[in-house]
Design an enzyme around this catalytic site. Sequence first.
Site, PDB file in Angstrom:
ATOM      1  CB  THR A  44      -0.907   0.023   1.252  1.00 27.00           C
ATOM      2  OG1 THR A  44      -1.662  -1.175   1.300  1.00 27.00           O
ATOM      3  CG2 THR A  44      -1.841   1.210   1.222  1.00 27.00           C
ATOM      4  CE1 TYR A 107     -16.354  -1.315  -5.337  1.00 27.46           C
ATOM      5  CE2 TYR A 107     -16.501  -3.213  -6.785  1.00 27.46           C
ATOM      6  CZ  TYR A 107     -16.987  -1.992  -6.365  1.00 27.46           C
ATOM      7  OH  TYR A 107     -18.093  -1.459  -6.956  1.00 27.46           O
ATOM      8  CE1 TYR A 133      -1.983  -4.915   5.328  1.00 30.40           C
ATOM      9  CE2 TYR A 133      -1.550  -4.488   3.010  1.00 30.40           C
ATOM     10  CZ  TYR A 133      -1.783  -4.029   4.292  1.00 30.40           C
ATOM     11  OH  TYR A 133      -1.812  -2.676   4.533  1.00 30.40           O
ATOM     12  NE  ARG A 138      -4.580   1.657   3.084  1.00 30.86           N
ATOM     13  CZ  ARG A 138      -4.429   2.765   2.365  1.00 30.86           C
ATOM     14  NH1 ARG A 138      -4.980   2.864   1.167  1.00 30.86           N
ATOM     15  NH2 ARG A 138      -3.719   3.775   2.841  1.00 30.86           N
TER      16      ARG A 138
END
Length: 292
Positions: A44, A107, A133, A138
């Site tokens: 990220t 998403y 992860y 996020r």
Amino acid sequence: MNFSGAYTALVTPFRDGKIDEERFREHIEWQITEGIHGLVPCGTTGESATLTHDEHKEAIRICVEQANKRVPVLAGAGSNNTKEAVHLATFAEEAGADGTLLISPYYNKPTQEGIYQHFKHIAEAISLPIVLYNVPGRTGSNVLPSTVARLHKDLPQIVGIKEATGDLIQVSDLIEQCGSSFTVISGDDFTVLPLLSVGGSGVISVISNLLPNKMASLCTAWNNGDIETARKLHFEMQPLNRAMFMESNPIPVKTALALQGKMDTDFRLPMVPLAEANLERLKSIMTEAGLL
């Protein structure tokens, strides 16, 4: 391989819209010289979400070459598209990375079974050690300890997880359910010391882009039983830790490195430069920390 200690989630320097290879290599070299335990390109903090596939591969290749086996390279290769994640993880293996960091699908918001099948499919396609992860803030979904334990049991090459929930109950449950053969790494600079205290193994750090020696020293002090020094370093870094998240990561940390003259403040949209008021705050905090 046991991925323990302090690993830097590397920023990706850009210049004129491309990866600035010279500055990237210099940053990696400085990290190694300063005693960091390992490196993580294309996470990220490296703006992986806006790298093209070719750039993603280039960043991994540069990092592996520059590290030259002096420290382990845990290459970010995650995606919400399982096929794409296989492609990137396969490249990481071919490039000579020591392991791969795989974010849970963002998403899509898959079920726990979907998350399990995603990671299982990738693990069956490569032979590299895999570190998961988990960052629900996020991705929109949480990889539960029971799912992680199942993955580790069924797929031994899944050796660890970067936990960025900030939830020490979840961390404790992970360590309890997965056992001592599983590596739990903090994905949050604020909670490195508490995570170590319940059996965690280290951190994949943002602030170590600026303070590699200090973060590595914290982990080393803890492992040597020097709790007083570890605690001292923890509190010394807290003001700068807060500054690194005054806006979305990696905006503050890349700006801080630019203020030190180490790279340009060049971001990929939708990341934008730090707001002027926050820039002044950052300068003040860095000056107080002796970084300017």
